[in-house]
Design a protein around this motif. Structure first.
Motif, mmCIF file in Angstrom:
data_model
loop_
_atom_site.group_PDB
_atom_site.id
_atom_site.type_symbol
_atom_site.label_atom_id
_atom_site.label_comp_id
_atom_site.label_asym_id
_atom_site.label_seq_id
_atom_site.Cartn_x
_atom_site.Cartn_y
_atom_site.Cartn_z
ATOM 1 N N LEU A 111 1.095 -1.458 0.069
ATOM 2 C CA LEU A 111 -0.321 0.450 -0.181
ATOM 3 C C LEU A 111 0.524 1.300 -0.062
ATOM 4 C CD1 LEU A 111 -3.000 0.056 -0.231
ATOM 5 C CD2 LEU A 111 -3.015 0.330 2.474
ATOM 6 N N THR A 112 1.747 1.125 0.665
ATOM 7 C CA THR A 112 2.627 2.200 0.930
ATOM 8 C C THR A 112 3.566 2.517 -0.848
ATOM 9 O OG1 THR A 112 2.884 1.229 3.283
ATOM 10 C CG2 THR A 112 4.832 3.131 2.185
ATOM 11 N N VAL A 113 3.417 1.483 -1.412
ATOM 12 C CA VAL A 113 4.804 2.026 -2.602
ATOM 13 C C VAL A 113 3.549 2.215 -3.314
ATOM 14 C CG1 VAL A 113 5.450 -0.083 -4.530
ATOM 15 C CG2 VAL A 113 5.952 -0.014 -1.689
ATOM 16 N N LEU A 114 2.092 2.058 -3.188
ATOM 17 C CA LEU A 114 1.428 2.284 -4.178
ATOM 18 C C LEU A 114 0.789 3.585 -4.148
ATOM 19 C CD1 LEU A 114 -0.953 -0.884 -4.536
ATOM 20 C CD2 LEU A 114 -0.145 0.173 -6.480
ATOM 21 N N ALA A 115 0.544 4.553 -2.551
ATOM 22 C CA ALA A 115 0.339 5.532 -2.527
ATOM 23 C C ALA A 115 1.736 6.340 -3.330
ATOM 24 C CB ALA A 115 0.248 5.675 -0.653
ATOM 25 N N ILE A 116 2.674 5.839 -3.207
ATOM 26 C CA ILE A 116 4.191 6.841 -2.856
ATOM 27 C C ILE A 116 3.863 6.865 -4.723
ATOM 28 C CG2 ILE A 116 6.023 7.243 -3.123
ATOM 29 C CD1 ILE A 116 6.397 5.487 -0.701
ATOM 30 N N ASN A 117 3.731 5.978 -5.561
ATOM 31 C CA ASN A 117 3.383 6.139 -6.900
ATOM 32 C C ASN A 117 2.269 6.880 -7.780
ATOM 33 O OD1 ASN A 117 6.005 4.342 -8.459
ATOM 34 N ND2 ASN A 117 5.400 2.860 -6.059
ATOM 35 N N LEU A 118 1.184 6.962 -6.663
ATOM 36 C CA LEU A 118 0.133 7.750 -7.086
ATOM 37 C C LEU A 118 0.557 9.291 -6.698
ATOM 38 C CD1 LEU A 118 -2.831 5.314 -5.402
ATOM 39 C CD2 LEU A 118 -2.340 5.796 -8.188
ATOM 40 N N THR A 119 1.041 9.412 -6.178
ATOM 41 C CA THR A 119 1.112 10.654 -5.990
ATOM 42 C C THR A 119 2.252 11.444 -6.174
ATOM 43 O OG1 THR A 119 2.246 10.408 -3.385
ATOM 44 C CG2 THR A 119 0.401 10.798 -3.167
ATOM 45 N N HIS A 120 3.190 10.806 -7.035
ATOM 46 C CA HIS A 120 4.659 11.018 -7.535
ATOM 47 C C HIS A 120 4.415 10.850 -8.999
ATOM 48 C CE1 HIS A 120 5.354 11.458 -2.764
ATOM 49 N NE2 HIS A 120 6.462 12.406 -3.246
ATOM 50 N N LEU A 121 3.080 10.591 -9.459
ATOM 51 C CA LEU A 121 3.134 9.956 -11.488
ATOM 52 C C LEU A 121 3.760 11.195 -11.952
ATOM 53 C CD1 LEU A 121 -0.678 8.678 -11.355
ATOM 54 C CD2 LEU A 121 1.259 7.548 -11.156
ATOM 55 N N ASP A 122 4.115 12.217 -12.014
ATOM 56 C CA ASP A 122 4.442 13.143 -12.580
ATOM 57 C C ASP A 122 6.092 13.104 -12.443
ATOM 58 O OD1 ASP A 122 3.746 14.071 -9.653
ATOM 59 O OD2 ASP A 122 3.916 16.173 -10.009
ATOM 60 N N ALA A 124 7.447 10.503 -11.854
ATOM 61 C CA ALA A 124 8.621 9.266 -12.553
ATOM 62 C C ALA A 124 8.434 9.195 -13.798
ATOM 63 C CB ALA A 124 7.277 8.576 -12.313
ATOM 64 N N GLY A 125 7.689 10.765 -14.632
ATOM 65 C CA GLY A 125 7.476 10.532 -15.686
ATOM 66 C C GLY A 125 6.163 9.930 -16.347
ATOM 67 N N VAL A 126 5.469 9.277 -16.556
ATOM 68 C CA VAL A 126 4.461 8.718 -16.462
ATOM 69 C C VAL A 126 3.878 8.801 -16.821
ATOM 70 C CG1 VAL A 126 5.482 6.490 -15.332
ATOM 71 C CG2 VAL A 126 3.700 7.139 -14.101
ATOM 72 N N PRO A 127 3.055 7.806 -17.729
ATOM 73 C CA PRO A 127 1.946 8.557 -18.525
ATOM 74 C C PRO A 127 0.528 8.892 -17.341
ATOM 75 C CG PRO A 127 2.419 6.982 -19.626
ATOM 76 C CD PRO A 127 3.191 7.189 -19.229
ATOM 77 N N GLY A 128 -0.121 9.322 -17.397
ATOM 78 C CA GLY A 128 -1.294 10.052 -16.104
ATOM 79 C C GLY A 128 -2.769 8.467 -15.699
ATOM 80 N N TRP A 129 -2.174 7.974 -16.767
ATOM 81 C CA TRP A 129 -3.410 6.532 -17.501
ATOM 82 C C TRP A 129 -3.017 5.583 -16.449
ATOM 83 C CZ3 TRP A 129 -1.030 1.945 -18.677
ATOM 84 C CH2 TRP A 129 -0.094 1.751 -19.479
ATOM 85 N N TRP A 130 -1.562 6.026 -15.643
ATOM 86 C CA TRP A 130 -1.116 4.326 -14.883
ATOM 87 C C TRP A 130 -1.723 4.754 -13.583
ATOM 88 C CZ3 TRP A 130 3.272 0.978 -13.998
ATOM 89 C CH2 TRP A 130 4.014 1.045 -15.576
ATOM 90 N N ALA A 131 -2.208 5.845 -13.272
ATOM 91 C CA ALA A 131 -3.357 5.857 -12.055
ATOM 92 C C ALA A 131 -4.289 4.717 -12.218
ATOM 93 C CB ALA A 131 -3.679 7.094 -11.991
ATOM 94 N N LEU A 136 -6.181 -0.434 -9.109
ATOM 95 C CA LEU A 136 -7.427 -1.442 -9.633
ATOM 96 C C LEU A 136 -6.792 -1.649 -8.569
ATOM 97 C CD1 LEU A 136 -8.497 -1.320 -13.287
ATOM 98 C CD2 LEU A 136 -10.105 -0.828 -10.717
ATOM 99 N N ILE A 137 -4.726 -1.493 -8.254
ATOM 100 C CA ILE A 137 -4.607 -2.823 -7.119
ATOM 101 C C ILE A 137 -4.052 -2.201 -5.979
ATOM 102 C CG2 ILE A 137 -1.627 -3.156 -6.638
ATOM 103 C CD1 ILE A 137 -1.114 -2.919 -9.685
#
Length: 214
Positions: A111-122, A124-131, A136-137
């Motif tokens: 959950l921590t890894v997912l939350a960090i990734n969701l709040t730092h998508l910009d 990481a430079g990944v597309p917004g649809w990664w959210a 879902l995970i």
């Protein structure tokens, strides 16, 4: 509260309802006490994203507390001469503490890894649809831990595998547990962690009864 076996007890719907309310209140108090380190740390750390790893560590006591509460609520019987939820909670804590931590700790890490990734998508430079897949995970992980802890409290072995199998093959359980998680999230967003602790006993009672029926 104990009633001497064999003593005359008013066996009526009202009396049974009072016994259930008594168990919910007592289990709620024990759950709040067991989760007090988590609540205190959450209030002290606040909701800053940089504190997510610390918040995950602080949330470790909540797993065994939830499992013990589920065990105590699952132990409720309509027999009004059997009113000792405190003993059931303590017994459940002893029996499920180690096993619940083996489920809860990896869940918090994910959950921590997912939350960090969701709040730092910009960042990481990944597309917004990664959210979308990350969300879902996250939802799937929350469904899994809820069912796994309920199965553990009900005495099932291999709760992790059984939970995944239940979610995959029992859409009724999945929908019911999802509804409970939505209610829990709504209570938290509308109030505080303390409000969630107050609402936790009836939500956990519904969870363990729902899972136990399947």
């Amino acid at each position: 509260m104990r009633v001497r076996p064999g003593a005359p007890v008013l066996d009526s719907p009202l009396a049974r309802a009072a016994a259930l309310v008594h168990r919910l209140l007592v289990v709620g108090v024990w759950t709040a006490v067991a989760c007090s380190p988590t609540v205190a740390a959450g209030l002290a750390l606040g909701g800053d994203v940089t504190n997510l790893p610390l918040l995950a560590v602080a949330a470790l006591p909540a797993g065994p507390a939830i499992a013990a509460a589920l065990h105590a609520l699952a132990a409720h019987r309509p027999d009004l001469a059997d009113l000792h939820p405190s003993a059931d909670f303590r017994r459940g804590y002893r029996r499920t503490c180690a096993a619940s931590l083996r489920l809860w700790a990896p869940f918090l890490a994910l959950l921590t890894v997912l939350a960090i990734n969701l709040t730092h998508l910009d960042v990481a430079g990944v597309p917004g649809w990664w959210a979308v897949p990350l969300t879902l995970i996250t939802v799937a992980a929350c469904l899994w831990i809820a069912v796994a802890l309920a199965l553990l409290a009900l005495g099932h072995r291999d709760a992790a595998r059984r939970a995944a199998h239940t979610l995959a093959t029992r859409p009724g359980v999945t929908l019911a547990v999802a509804a409970l998680l939505v209610v829990a999230a709504a209570v938290t967003l509308a109030g505080t962690e303390a409000a969630l602790l107050i609402a936790a006993p009836p939500l956990l009672h519904t969870l363990v009864r729902t899972v136990g029926r399947w």
